[in-house]
Motif scaffolding. Structure first.
Motif, PDB file in Angstrom:
ATOM      1  N   GLU A  42      57.775  42.658   3.312  1.00 57.88           N
ATOM      2  CA  GLU A  42      57.561  42.881   4.743  1.00 57.88           C
ATOM      3  C   GLU A  42      57.453  41.554   5.489  1.00 57.88           C
ATOM      4  O   GLU A  42      58.000  41.386   6.585  1.00 57.88           O
ATOM      5  CB  GLU A  42      56.277  43.695   4.951  1.00 57.88           C
ATOM      6  CG  GLU A  42      55.932  43.939   6.404  1.00 57.88           C
ATOM      7  CD  GLU A  42      54.609  44.659   6.557  1.00 57.88           C
ATOM      8  OE1 GLU A  42      54.008  44.561   7.647  1.00 57.88           O
ATOM      9  OE2 GLU A  42      54.162  45.323   5.588  1.00 57.88           O
ATOM     10  N   GLY A  43      56.759  40.576   4.865  1.00 58.92           N
ATOM     11  CA  GLY A  43      56.520  39.302   5.523  1.00 58.92           C
ATOM     12  C   GLY A  43      57.762  38.468   5.720  1.00 58.92           C
ATOM     13  O   GLY A  43      57.781  37.570   6.565  1.00 58.92           O
ATOM     14  N   ARG A  44      58.811  38.730   4.946  1.00 56.60           N
ATOM     15  CA  ARG A  44      60.044  37.942   5.092  1.00 56.60           C
ATOM     16  C   ARG A  44      60.702  38.119   6.459  1.00 56.60           C
ATOM     17  O   ARG A  44      61.599  37.360   6.820  1.00 56.60           O
ATOM     18  CB  ARG A  44      61.019  38.298   3.976  1.00 56.60           C
ATOM     19  CG  ARG A  44      60.508  37.882   2.608  1.00 56.60           C
ATOM     20  CD  ARG A  44      61.509  38.150   1.506  1.00 56.60           C
ATOM     21  NE  ARG A  44      60.897  38.091   0.197  1.00 56.60           N
ATOM     22  CZ  ARG A  44      60.573  36.976  -0.451  1.00 56.60           C
ATOM     23  NH1 ARG A  44      60.840  35.819   0.114  1.00 56.60           N
ATOM     24  NH2 ARG A  44      60.005  37.004  -1.630  1.00 56.60           N
ATOM     25  N   HIS A  45      60.248  39.110   7.208  1.00 61.02           N
ATOM     26  CA  HIS A  45      60.732  39.248   8.589  1.00 61.02           C
ATOM     27  C   HIS A  45      60.139  38.156   9.477  1.00 61.02           C
ATOM     28  O   HIS A  45      60.687  37.847  10.541  1.00 61.02           O
ATOM     29  CB  HIS A  45      60.346  40.622   9.156  1.00 61.02           C
ATOM     30  CG  HIS A  45      60.992  41.774   8.458  1.00 61.02           C
ATOM     31  ND1 HIS A  45      62.355  42.008   8.478  1.00 61.02           N
ATOM     32  CD2 HIS A  45      60.461  42.751   7.679  1.00 61.02           C
ATOM     33  CE1 HIS A  45      62.635  43.090   7.769  1.00 61.02           C
ATOM     34  NE2 HIS A  45      61.498  43.558   7.267  1.00 61.02           N
ATOM     35  N   ALA A  96      60.469  32.192   6.802  1.00 60.04           N
ATOM     36  CA  ALA A  96      61.724  31.904   6.113  1.00 60.04           C
ATOM     37  C   ALA A  96      61.492  31.547   4.651  1.00 60.04           C
ATOM     38  O   ALA A  96      62.234  31.987   3.770  1.00 60.04           O
ATOM     39  CB  ALA A  96      62.453  30.764   6.822  1.00 60.04           C
ATOM     40  N   THR A  97      60.485  30.734   4.367  1.00 59.14           N
ATOM     41  CA  THR A  97      60.170  30.331   2.990  1.00 59.14           C
ATOM     42  C   THR A  97      58.655  30.268   2.819  1.00 59.14           C
ATOM     43  O   THR A  97      57.907  30.196   3.799  1.00 59.14           O
ATOM     44  CB  THR A  97      60.751  28.944   2.653  1.00 59.14           C
ATOM     45  OG1 THR A  97      60.163  27.968   3.525  1.00 59.14           O
ATOM     46  CG2 THR A  97      62.262  28.933   2.805  1.00 59.14           C
ATOM     47  N   TYR A  98      58.212  30.301   1.566  1.00 59.52           N
ATOM     48  CA  TYR A  98      56.795  30.101   1.277  1.00 59.52           C
ATOM     49  C   TYR A  98      56.677  29.432  -0.084  1.00 59.52           C
ATOM     50  O   TYR A  98      57.593  29.489  -0.909  1.00 59.52           O
ATOM     51  CB  TYR A  98      56.022  31.426   1.301  1.00 59.52           C
ATOM     52  CG  TYR A  98      56.227  32.303   0.094  1.00 59.52           C
ATOM     53  CD1 TYR A  98      55.314  32.290  -0.966  1.00 59.52           C
ATOM     54  CD2 TYR A  98      57.337  33.150  -0.004  1.00 59.52           C
ATOM     55  CE1 TYR A  98      55.503  33.092  -2.078  1.00 59.52           C
ATOM     56  CE2 TYR A  98      57.523  33.946  -1.104  1.00 59.52           C
ATOM     57  CZ  TYR A  98      56.613  33.923  -2.142  1.00 59.52           C
ATOM     58  OH  TYR A  98      56.812  34.712  -3.243  1.00 59.52           O
ATOM     59  N   ASP A  99      55.526  28.783  -0.304  1.00 60.40           N
ATOM     60  CA  ASP A  99      55.310  28.047  -1.549  1.00 60.40           C
ATOM     61  C   ASP A  99      53.867  28.247  -1.975  1.00 60.40           C
ATOM     62  O   ASP A  99      52.957  28.166  -1.144  1.00 60.40           O
ATOM     63  CB  ASP A  99      55.605  26.554  -1.337  1.00 60.40           C
ATOM     64  CG  ASP A  99      55.695  25.797  -2.649  1.00 60.40           C
ATOM     65  OD1 ASP A  99      55.930  26.444  -3.683  1.00 60.40           O
ATOM     66  OD2 ASP A  99      55.534  24.572  -2.637  1.00 60.40           O
ATOM     67  N   VAL A 100      53.626  28.487  -3.274  1.00 59.44           N
ATOM     68  CA  VAL A 100      52.287  28.764  -3.795  1.00 59.44           C
ATOM     69  C   VAL A 100      51.858  27.654  -4.742  1.00 59.44           C
ATOM     70  O   VAL A 100      52.624  27.269  -5.627  1.00 59.44           O
ATOM     71  CB  VAL A 100      52.238  30.114  -4.543  1.00 59.44           C
ATOM     72  CG1 VAL A 100      50.821  30.389  -5.048  1.00 59.44           C
ATOM     73  CG2 VAL A 100      52.720  31.242  -3.657  1.00 59.44           C
TER      74      VAL A 100
END
Length: 322
Positions: free
Chosen positions: A190-193, A196-200
């Motif tokens: 859902e959050g990809r709306h 654009a990118t994420y990092d953990v």
């Protein structure tokens, strides 16, 4: 502590979490270089402390460093300084790629329990949707075992344009349970709306398994420096007594030294884990160790002084008896 309150509470401090993937075989060179960096940053105004977290596995080889400053201005001065720029230039051959960083302005220090730092590149114009999505994510996280709190950090103008979320769990197992959950996977879809990118990145406390205060999911752990002092307080007499009793008995029985040392280590870890740490040290020093108690410099200094006095007494006792 209520997790939503933790989100709303701010602070004057500033933290930068730096993640760097070290080239295989250059780990010792990296440690020496990082020591240079640590010495250099101590000379900057507002510097409060740093922690180095090694990778969980050799395959990962990603090292995380946390620098804490009294305020954002002081942290910015370090990040933009020529000293830091020169050090990064000197160490460039040690990294597989450019080190990445997340700046956290205010909030809680990201060093207690097991912490995940997640940075997001939010799509332009979707900031409000992203914040609403984070609130929805927090409500889901609160239902998972071991969840201890979450904080959301907006971009810092001129330093960082990514949104950062920091959330904590009491153990790595509980953190992994959340990270690998079906509920989180659906939330990410859902959050990809909105991003654009994420990092953990994960940051673990060195001794958190030996410290538990409170009950259930809100149990916490003290700062790393208190943990280290407390473990030493329990470890030293345990090792000494085992050496004088079990160690001598094993030697007299003809047990090889390497095997005797292994047996002694097994006993010492067991005694610390199930007897001395939870039943003696944590109870005796709860006024100083418990993260739920009000903290003050006076209490910190008094607790450290008492532990130091205990060190001296133990050394004197074993000095006289051996």
């Amino acid at each position: 502590m209520d997790a939503s309150a933790n989100r709303d509470r701010g602070g004057a401090g500033a933290t930068v979490v730096t993640s760097q993937k070290v080239v295989a075989g250059y780990e010792e060179d990296y440690k020496r270089w990082q020591e240079q960096v640590n010495r250099a940053v101590r000379d900057f105004d507002g510097f409060e402390g740093t922690e180095l977290y090694p990778p969980e596995s050799e395959e990962d080889n990603q090292w995380v460093v946390v620098f804490r400053f009294a305020g954002l201005d002081q942290l910015s001065a370090w990040l933009r300084s020529g000293t830091r720029r020169e050090l990064l230039h000197e160490g460039r051959e040690l990294f597989e790629e450019e080190p990445s960083q997340e700046v956290l302005s205010g909030g809680e220090p990201a060093q207690q329990a097991v912490t995940a730092v997640v940075s997001h590149e939010v799509k332009p114009g979707r900031e409000r949707d992203f914040v609403a999505w984070q609130d929805k994510t927090l409500k889901t996280q609160e239902k998972y075992p071991g969840f201890m709190g979450s904080e959301l950090f907006a971009p810092v103008e001129g330093i960082q344009d990514r949104w950062v979320v920091v959330f904590r769990f009491d153990t790595r197992e509980h953190l992994d349970q959340w990270l690998k959950s079906e509920a989180r996977r659906k939330l990410l879809d859902e959050g990809r709306h909105y991003f654009a990118t994420y990092d953990v990145r994960e940051i673990a406390s060195a001794f958190s398994g030996w410290f538990r205060f409170g009950k259930g999911e809100q149990a916490g752990v003290p700062p790393n420096w208190k943990q280290a002092m407390s473990v030493l307080l329990a470890l030293y007499p345990t090792v000494m007594v085992l050496n004088l009793t079990v160690g001598r008995a094993l030697t007299n029985a003809g047990v090889p030294g390497y095997l005797g040392l292994f047996i002694s280590n097994v006993l010492s870890v067991g005694i610390l884990t199930w007897v001395l740490m939870p039943m003696v040290v944590n109870r005796a020093f709860s006024f100083w160790l418990s993260p739920d108690r009000p903290r003050s410099r006076r209490v910190d200094v008094a607790g450290a002084a008492v532990v130091g006095l205990c060190y001296a007494v133990l050394i004197a006792i074993f000095g006289l008896t051996t």
